[in-house]
Motif scaffolding. Sequence first.
Motif, PDB file in Angstrom:
ATOM      1  N   GLU A  13       0.815  -1.218   0.000  1.00 17.70           N
ATOM      2  CA  GLU A  13       0.000   0.000   0.000  1.00 17.70           C
ATOM      3  C   GLU A  13       0.849   1.269   0.000  1.00 17.70           C
ATOM      4  OE1 GLU A  13      -3.188   2.144  -0.609  1.00 17.70           O
ATOM      5  OE2 GLU A  13      -3.190  -0.039  -0.578  1.00 17.70           O
ATOM      6  N   ASP A  14       1.970   1.293   0.704  1.00 17.80           N
ATOM      7  CA  ASP A  14       2.796   2.500   0.750  1.00 17.80           C
ATOM      8  C   ASP A  14       3.410   2.812  -0.621  1.00 17.80           C
ATOM      9  OD1 ASP A  14       4.371   0.188   1.097  1.00 17.80           O
ATOM     10  OD2 ASP A  14       5.979   1.310   2.057  1.00 17.80           O
ATOM     11  N   GLU A  15       3.870   1.785  -1.344  1.00 14.10           N
ATOM     12  CA  GLU A  15       4.408   2.008  -2.688  1.00 14.10           C
ATOM     13  C   GLU A  15       3.305   2.437  -3.648  1.00 14.10           C
ATOM     14  OE1 GLU A  15       8.347  -0.798  -3.094  1.00 14.10           O
ATOM     15  OE2 GLU A  15       6.452  -1.627  -3.779  1.00 14.10           O
ATOM     16  N   ARG A  16       2.125   1.860  -3.511  1.00 14.53           N
ATOM     17  CA  ARG A  16       1.000   2.246  -4.375  1.00 14.53           C
ATOM     18  C   ARG A  16       0.671   3.727  -4.194  1.00 14.53           C
ATOM     19  NH1 ARG A  16      -2.578  -0.447  -7.258  1.00 14.53           N
ATOM     20  NH2 ARG A  16      -2.012  -2.439  -6.325  1.00 14.53           N
ATOM     21  N   ARG A  17       0.663   4.203  -2.948  1.00 14.81           N
ATOM     22  CA  ARG A  17       0.359   5.612  -2.682  1.00 14.81           C
ATOM     23  C   ARG A  17       1.415   6.527  -3.309  1.00 14.81           C
ATOM     24  NH1 ARG A  17       0.572   5.596   2.873  1.00 14.81           N
ATOM     25  NH2 ARG A  17      -0.158   3.503   3.142  1.00 14.81           N
ATOM     26  N   VAL A  18       2.673   6.145  -3.203  1.00  8.41           N
ATOM     27  CA  VAL A  18       3.748   6.954  -3.805  1.00  8.41           C
ATOM     28  C   VAL A  18       3.579   7.001  -5.324  1.00  8.41           C
ATOM     29  CG1 VAL A  18       6.237   7.059  -4.239  1.00  8.41           C
ATOM     30  CG2 VAL A  18       5.403   6.541  -1.935  1.00  8.41           C
ATOM     31  N   LEU A  19       3.340   5.849  -5.941  1.00 11.64           N
ATOM     32  CA  LEU A  19       3.168   5.796  -7.399  1.00 11.64           C
ATOM     33  C   LEU A  19       1.962   6.610  -7.846  1.00 11.64           C
ATOM     34  CD1 LEU A  19       3.989   2.032  -7.962  1.00 11.64           C
ATOM     35  CD2 LEU A  19       5.344   3.977  -8.766  1.00 11.64           C
ATOM     36  N   GLU A  20       0.864   6.519  -7.114  1.00 11.36           N
ATOM     37  CA  GLU A  20      -0.324   7.299  -7.467  1.00 11.36           C
ATOM     38  C   GLU A  20      -0.052   8.793  -7.352  1.00 11.36           C
ATOM     39  OE1 GLU A  20      -3.257   5.531  -4.902  1.00 11.36           O
ATOM     40  OE2 GLU A  20      -3.687   3.931  -6.348  1.00 11.36           O
ATOM     41  N   GLY A  21       0.756   9.175  -6.380  1.00 11.20           N
ATOM     42  CA  GLY A  21       1.146  10.579  -6.262  1.00 11.20           C
ATOM     43  C   GLY A  21       1.984  11.024  -7.448  1.00 11.20           C
ATOM     44  N   TRP A  22       2.894  10.158  -7.880  1.00 11.87           N
ATOM     45  CA  TRP A  22       3.731  10.495  -9.029  1.00 11.87           C
ATOM     46  C   TRP A  22       2.915  10.645 -10.310  1.00 11.87           C
ATOM     47  CZ3 TRP A  22       8.350   6.617  -8.165  1.00 11.87           C
ATOM     48  CH2 TRP A  22       9.118   7.070  -7.092  1.00 11.87           C
ATOM     49  N   THR A  23       1.821   9.903 -10.449  1.00 12.13           N
ATOM     50  CA  THR A  23       1.024   9.998 -11.680  1.00 12.13           C
ATOM     51  C   THR A  23       0.329  11.353 -11.799  1.00 12.13           C
ATOM     52  OG1 THR A  23      -0.965   9.033 -10.670  1.00 12.13           O
ATOM     53  CG2 THR A  23       0.576   7.518 -11.761  1.00 12.13           C
ATOM     54  N   ARG A  24       0.206  12.074 -10.708  1.00  7.19           N
ATOM     55  CA  ARG A  24      -0.439  13.393 -10.756  1.00  7.19           C
ATOM     56  C   ARG A  24       0.522  14.506 -11.145  1.00  7.19           C
ATOM     57  NH1 ARG A  24      -3.307  10.743  -6.616  1.00  7.19           N
ATOM     58  NH2 ARG A  24      -1.929  11.372  -4.928  1.00  7.19           N
ATOM     59  N   ARG A  25       1.744  14.174 -11.475  1.00  8.30           N
ATOM     60  CA  ARG A  25       2.768  15.157 -11.846  1.00  8.30           C
ATOM     61  C   ARG A  25       2.728  15.477 -13.330  1.00  8.30           C
ATOM     62  NH1 ARG A  25       8.423  13.769  -8.930  1.00  8.30           N
ATOM     63  NH2 ARG A  25       7.735  14.042  -6.804  1.00  8.30           N
ATOM     64  N   ARG A  26       1.655  15.884 -13.819  1.00 12.93           N
ATOM     65  CA  ARG A  26       1.494  16.236 -15.234  1.00 12.93           C
ATOM     66  C   ARG A  26       2.075  15.167 -16.136  1.00 12.93           C
ATOM     67  NH1 ARG A  26       0.263  22.115 -16.178  1.00 12.93           N
ATOM     68  NH2 ARG A  26      -0.025  22.939 -14.096  1.00 12.93           N
ATOM     69  N   THR A  27       3.032  15.530 -16.976  1.00 15.46           N
ATOM     70  CA  THR A  27       3.543  14.563 -17.958  1.00 15.46           C
ATOM     71  C   THR A  27       5.038  14.318 -17.801  1.00 15.46           C
ATOM     72  OG1 THR A  27       3.837  16.350 -19.546  1.00 15.46           O
ATOM     73  CG2 THR A  27       1.778  15.103 -19.673  1.00 15.46           C
ATOM     74  N   THR A  28       5.525  14.227 -16.592  1.00 14.38           N
ATOM     75  CA  THR A  28       6.946  13.943 -16.404  1.00 14.38           C
ATOM     76  C   THR A  28       7.218  12.473 -16.710  1.00 14.38           C
ATOM     77  OG1 THR A  28       6.710  13.390 -14.073  1.00 14.38           O
ATOM     78  CG2 THR A  28       7.140  15.700 -14.593  1.00 14.38           C
ATOM     79  N   ALA A  29       8.491  12.163 -16.935  1.00 15.06           N
ATOM     80  CA  ALA A  29       8.879  10.774 -17.213  1.00 15.06           C
ATOM     81  C   ALA A  29       8.537   9.883 -16.020  1.00 15.06           C
ATOM     82  CB  ALA A  29      10.365  10.701 -17.524  1.00 15.06           C
ATOM     83  N   LEU A  30       8.707  10.407 -14.827  1.00 12.45           N
ATOM     84  CA  LEU A  30       8.403   9.634 -13.625  1.00 12.45           C
ATOM     85  C   LEU A  30       6.913   9.304 -13.544  1.00 12.45           C
ATOM     86  CD1 LEU A  30       9.902   8.429 -11.250  1.00 12.45           C
ATOM     87  CD2 LEU A  30       9.496  10.534  -9.996  1.00 12.45           C
ATOM     88  N   ALA A  31       6.065  10.216 -13.984  1.00  8.94           N
ATOM     89  CA  ALA A  31       4.621   9.971 -13.986  1.00  8.94           C
ATOM     90  C   ALA A  31       4.272   8.834 -14.950  1.00  8.94           C
ATOM     91  CB  ALA A  31       3.862  11.241 -14.367  1.00  8.94           C
ATOM     92  N   LEU A  32       4.894   8.825 -16.112  1.00  9.35           N
ATOM     93  CA  LEU A  32       4.646   7.761 -17.081  1.00  9.35           C
ATOM     94  C   LEU A  32       5.100   6.416 -16.525  1.00  9.35           C
ATOM     95  CD1 LEU A  32       3.860   6.710 -19.892  1.00  9.35           C
ATOM     96  CD2 LEU A  32       6.193   7.253 -20.612  1.00  9.35           C
ATOM     97  N   ARG A  33       6.271   6.387 -15.921  1.00  4.44           N
ATOM     98  CA  ARG A  33       6.790   5.141 -15.356  1.00  4.44           C
ATOM     99  C   ARG A  33       5.880   4.635 -14.237  1.00  4.44           C
ATOM    100  NH1 ARG A  33      12.819   7.763 -15.240  1.00  4.44           N
ATOM    101  NH2 ARG A  33      12.963   7.985 -17.501  1.00  4.44           N
ATOM    102  N   ALA A  34       5.378   5.553 -13.427  1.00  3.12           N
ATOM    103  CA  ALA A  34       4.461   5.164 -12.345  1.00  3.12           C
ATOM    104  C   ALA A  34       3.172   4.583 -12.925  1.00  3.12           C
ATOM    105  CB  ALA A  34       4.156   6.372 -11.466  1.00  3.12           C
ATOM    106  N   ARG A  35       2.644   5.189 -14.011  1.00  3.70           N
ATOM    107  CA  ARG A  35       1.430   4.651 -14.649  1.00  3.70           C
ATOM    108  C   ARG A  35       1.667   3.256 -15.192  1.00  3.70           C
ATOM    109  NH1 ARG A  35       0.320  10.007 -15.467  1.00  3.70           N
ATOM    110  NH2 ARG A  35       1.484  10.390 -17.345  1.00  3.70           N
ATOM    111  N   ILE A  36       2.842   3.015 -15.741  1.00  2.69           N
ATOM    112  CA  ILE A  36       3.178   1.689 -16.270  1.00  2.69           C
ATOM    113  C   ILE A  36       3.171   0.664 -15.150  1.00  2.69           C
ATOM    114  CG2 ILE A  36       5.030   0.291 -17.271  1.00  2.69           C
ATOM    115  CD1 ILE A  36       5.812   2.822 -18.920  1.00  2.69           C
ATOM    116  N   VAL A  37       3.846   0.975 -14.045  1.00  6.06           N
ATOM    117  CA  VAL A  37       3.925   0.037 -12.927  1.00  6.06           C
ATOM    118  C   VAL A  37       2.540  -0.223 -12.346  1.00  6.06           C
ATOM    119  CG1 VAL A  37       4.831  -0.304 -10.594  1.00  6.06           C
ATOM    120  CG2 VAL A  37       6.321   0.577 -12.391  1.00  6.06           C
ATOM    121  N   LEU A  38       1.747   0.823 -12.176  1.00  4.26           N
ATOM    122  CA  LEU A  38       0.395   0.640 -11.640  1.00  4.26           C
ATOM    123  C   LEU A  38      -0.459  -0.230 -12.569  1.00  4.26           C
ATOM    124  CD1 LEU A  38      -0.285   4.218 -10.257  1.00  4.26           C
ATOM    125  CD2 LEU A  38      -0.096   2.115  -8.913  1.00  4.26           C
ATOM    126  N   ALA A  39      -0.336  -0.022 -13.870  1.00  8.18           N
ATOM    127  CA  ALA A  39      -1.098  -0.830 -14.827  1.00  8.18           C
ATOM    128  C   ALA A  39      -0.658  -2.288 -14.772  1.00  8.18           C
ATOM    129  CB  ALA A  39      -0.931  -0.278 -16.242  1.00  8.18           C
TER     130      ALA A  39
END
Length: 107
Positions: A13-39
């Motif tokens: 759950e803690d990693e999921r929360r961090v990744l979900e936070g990163w996805t809200r960072r507009r269109t940064t590379a980190l946001a894309l990577r977080a979306r990939i991992v979550l998917a």
Amino acid sequence: MPNPKLVPLVLPEDERRVLEGWTRRRTTALALRARIVLACAESAESNTVVAQRLDLSRHTVGTWRARFLRDRLGGLSDEPRPGRPRTISDDQVEQIVVTTLGTTRTP
């Protein structure tokens, strides 16, 4: 039917929360990577299926899934590159991009 060769990606759950936070960072590379991992974590689908769903290449999905499985959250950051060391940090780059995208040009 899940791929038997595919290593399941389980998120605490803690990693999921961090990744979900990163996805809200507009269109940064980190946001894309977080979306990939979550998917990848949402289902046991192959990299090909996840890539089609996110409109990415299978190689891109496979790269970030593997790096996350190997290094967890730290694996989603950029690795050092050869050449002259950077003089600006990732946080500074992101702040500049966010500021630039959040302002309007005045004539």
